[in-house]
Structures are given as structure tokens and as C-alpha cells.
Design a protein around this motif. Structure first.
Motif, PDB file in Angstrom:
ATOM      1  N   ALA A   5       0.828  -1.216   0.000  1.00  7.75           N
ATOM      2  CA  ALA A   5       0.000   0.000   0.000  1.00  7.75           C
ATOM      3  C   ALA A   5       0.859   1.261   0.000  1.00  7.75           C
ATOM      4  O   ALA A   5       0.468   2.272  -0.584  1.00  7.75           O
ATOM      5  N   GLN A   6       2.007   1.189   0.616  1.00 17.56           N
ATOM      6  CA  GLN A   6       2.902   2.349   0.618  1.00 17.56           C
ATOM      7  C   GLN A   6       3.497   2.588  -0.765  1.00 17.56           C
ATOM      8  O   GLN A   6       3.616   3.720  -1.208  1.00 17.56           O
ATOM      9  N   LEU A   7       3.875   1.508  -1.436  1.00 16.78           N
ATOM     10  CA  LEU A   7       4.508   1.639  -2.744  1.00 16.78           C
ATOM     11  C   LEU A   7       3.508   1.836  -3.880  1.00 16.78           C
ATOM     12  O   LEU A   7       3.752   2.599  -4.806  1.00 16.78           O
ATOM     13  N   PHE A   8       2.397   1.099  -3.820  1.00 17.79           N
ATOM     14  CA  PHE A   8       1.402   1.116  -4.893  1.00 17.79           C
ATOM     15  C   PHE A   8       0.006   1.241  -4.296  1.00 17.79           C
ATOM     16  O   PHE A   8      -0.759   0.260  -4.269  1.00 17.79           O
ATOM     17  N   PRO A   9      -0.376   2.409  -3.815  1.00 18.70           N
ATOM     18  CA  PRO A   9      -1.670   2.554  -3.132  1.00 18.70           C
ATOM     19  C   PRO A   9      -2.875   2.227  -4.008  1.00 18.70           C
ATOM     20  O   PRO A   9      -3.845   1.644  -3.527  1.00 18.70           O
ATOM     21  N   GLU A  10      -2.817   2.547  -5.291  1.00 20.79           N
ATOM     22  CA  GLU A  10      -3.957   2.259  -6.174  1.00 20.79           C
ATOM     23  C   GLU A  10      -4.128   0.756  -6.365  1.00 20.79           C
ATOM     24  O   GLU A  10      -5.243   0.239  -6.348  1.00 20.79           O
ATOM     25  N   PHE A  11      -3.004   0.051  -6.538  1.00 17.23           N
ATOM     26  CA  PHE A  11      -3.053  -1.398  -6.715  1.00 17.23           C
ATOM     27  C   PHE A  11      -3.576  -2.070  -5.445  1.00 17.23           C
ATOM     28  O   PHE A  11      -4.421  -2.968  -5.509  1.00 17.23           O
ATOM     29  N   ALA A  12      -3.078  -1.639  -4.292  1.00 19.20           N
ATOM     30  CA  ALA A  12      -3.531  -2.205  -3.025  1.00 19.20           C
ATOM     31  C   ALA A  12      -5.024  -1.947  -2.823  1.00 19.20           C
ATOM     32  O   ALA A  12      -5.742  -2.809  -2.311  1.00 19.20           O
ATOM     33  N   GLY A  13      -5.486  -0.787  -3.242  1.00 13.31           N
ATOM     34  CA  GLY A  13      -6.917  -0.482  -3.156  1.00 13.31           C
ATOM     35  C   GLY A  13      -7.754  -1.410  -4.015  1.00 13.31           C
ATOM     36  O   GLY A  13      -8.839  -1.838  -3.616  1.00 13.31           O
ATOM     37  N   GLN A  14      -7.241  -1.734  -5.195  1.00 14.10           N
ATOM     38  CA  GLN A  14      -7.961  -2.656  -6.073  1.00 14.10           C
ATOM     39  C   GLN A  14      -7.991  -4.070  -5.489  1.00 14.10           C
ATOM     40  O   GLN A  14      -8.987  -4.786  -5.630  1.00 14.10           O
ATOM     41  N   LEU A  15      -6.914  -4.476  -4.829  1.00 15.33           N
ATOM     42  CA  LEU A  15      -6.912  -5.779  -4.162  1.00 15.33           C
ATOM     43  C   LEU A  15      -7.961  -5.814  -3.048  1.00 15.33           C
ATOM     44  O   LEU A  15      -8.664  -6.817  -2.874  1.00 15.33           O
ATOM     45  N   ASP A  16      -8.063  -4.734  -2.294  1.00 18.15           N
ATOM     46  CA  ASP A  16      -9.078  -4.646  -1.242  1.00 18.15           C
ATOM     47  C   ASP A  16     -10.480  -4.690  -1.837  1.00 18.15           C
ATOM     48  O   ASP A  16     -11.372  -5.347  -1.289  1.00 18.15           O
ATOM     49  N   ALA A  17     -10.669  -4.019  -2.967  1.00 16.00           N
ATOM     50  CA  ALA A  17     -11.973  -4.035  -3.638  1.00 16.00           C
ATOM     51  C   ALA A  17     -12.314  -5.446  -4.115  1.00 16.00           C
ATOM     52  O   ALA A  17     -13.469  -5.883  -4.030  1.00 16.00           O
ATOM     53  N   MET A  18     -11.310  -6.169  -4.591  1.00 13.45           N
ATOM     54  CA  MET A  18     -11.525  -7.545  -5.041  1.00 13.45           C
ATOM     55  C   MET A  18     -11.934  -8.437  -3.863  1.00 13.45           C
ATOM     56  O   MET A  18     -12.844  -9.264  -3.981  1.00 13.45           O
ATOM     57  N   ASP A  19     -11.281  -8.264  -2.713  1.00 14.36           N
ATOM     58  CA  ASP A  19     -11.644  -9.032  -1.519  1.00 14.36           C
ATOM     59  C   ASP A  19     -13.073  -8.711  -1.081  1.00 14.36           C
ATOM     60  O   ASP A  19     -13.822  -9.608  -0.680  1.00 14.36           O
ATOM     61  N   THR A  20     -13.464  -7.454  -1.164  1.00 10.00           N
ATOM     62  CA  THR A  20     -14.818  -7.043  -0.793  1.00 10.00           C
ATOM     63  C   THR A  20     -15.852  -7.657  -1.732  1.00 10.00           C
ATOM     64  O   THR A  20     -16.888  -8.160  -1.288  1.00 10.00           O
ATOM     65  N   LEU A  21     -15.552  -7.644  -3.025  1.00 10.40           N
ATOM     66  CA  LEU A  21     -16.454  -8.234  -4.010  1.00 10.40           C
ATOM     67  C   LEU A  21     -16.615  -9.731  -3.761  1.00 10.40           C
ATOM     68  O   LEU A  21     -17.725 -10.258  -3.802  1.00 10.40           O
ATOM     69  N   TYR A  22     -15.509 -10.411  -3.472  1.00 14.83           N
ATOM     70  CA  TYR A  22     -15.587 -11.832  -3.167  1.00 14.83           C
ATOM     71  C   TYR A  22     -16.480 -12.077  -1.949  1.00 14.83           C
ATOM     72  O   TYR A  22     -17.307 -12.981  -1.940  1.00 14.83           O
ATOM     73  N   ALA A  23     -16.314 -11.259  -0.921  1.00 17.20           N
ATOM     74  CA  ALA A  23     -17.108 -11.431   0.303  1.00 17.20           C
ATOM     75  C   ALA A  23     -18.599 -11.266   0.029  1.00 17.20           C
ATOM     76  O   ALA A  23     -19.429 -11.928   0.653  1.00 17.20           O
ATOM     77  N   GLN A  24     -18.941 -10.424  -0.921  1.00 11.73           N
ATOM     78  CA  GLN A  24     -20.355 -10.221  -1.265  1.00 11.73           C
ATOM     79  C   GLN A  24     -20.917 -11.384  -2.078  1.00 11.73           C
ATOM     80  O   GLN A  24     -22.040 -11.814  -1.860  1.00 11.73           O
ATOM     81  N   LYS A  25     -20.143 -11.908  -3.013  1.00  8.16           N
ATOM     82  CA  LYS A  25     -20.632 -12.956  -3.929  1.00  8.16           C
ATOM     83  C   LYS A  25     -20.552 -14.358  -3.331  1.00  8.16           C
ATOM     84  O   LYS A  25     -21.434 -15.172  -3.542  1.00  8.16           O
TER      85      LYS A  25
END
Length: 54
Positions: A5-25
Motif C-alpha cells: 500500500a505504501q509503494l502502490f496505493p492504487e493497486f492495493a486499493g484494487q486488491l481490497d476491492a476484489m476481496d470485498t467483491l468476493y465477500a459479497q458474492k
């Protein structure tokens, strides 16, 4: 994940979004999901991901 997240905040955010989507589906059970993530982490040679999913 904090290091990523420190080096690539946008990429880390997308990984978090992917985890959230998985939790919903919930297409597969949690244990299977973690095994898949672990295998992909090993293939990608990502130490932080291996530690997270181990």
C-alpha cells in the motif's frame, strides 16, 4: 499489505476491492479461496501475499 500500500496505493486499493467483491458474492468457500490465493502468491513469488494467505 502495508508495504504494498505504501509503494502502490492504487493497486492495493484494487486488491481490497476484489476481496470485498468476493465477500459479497461468495462463489466458493473461504478455505478454497485462501488456497487459491496462496497458490497464486507462490507462483507470483510475492512474500507479503504468501504470508497473508498462509
Amino acid at each position: 499489505m502495508r508495504f504494498l500500500a505504501q509503494l502502490f496505493p492504487e493497486f492495493a486499493g484494487q486488491l481490497d476491492a476484489m476481496d470485498t467483491l468476493y465477500a459479497q458474492k461468495r462463489l466458493i468457500d473461504e478455505k478454497t479461496y485462501q488456497f487459491i490465493c496462496f497458490a497464486v502468491s507462490i507462483k507470483a513469488r510475492s512474500k507479503p501475499c504468501v504470508l497473508k494467505h498462509f
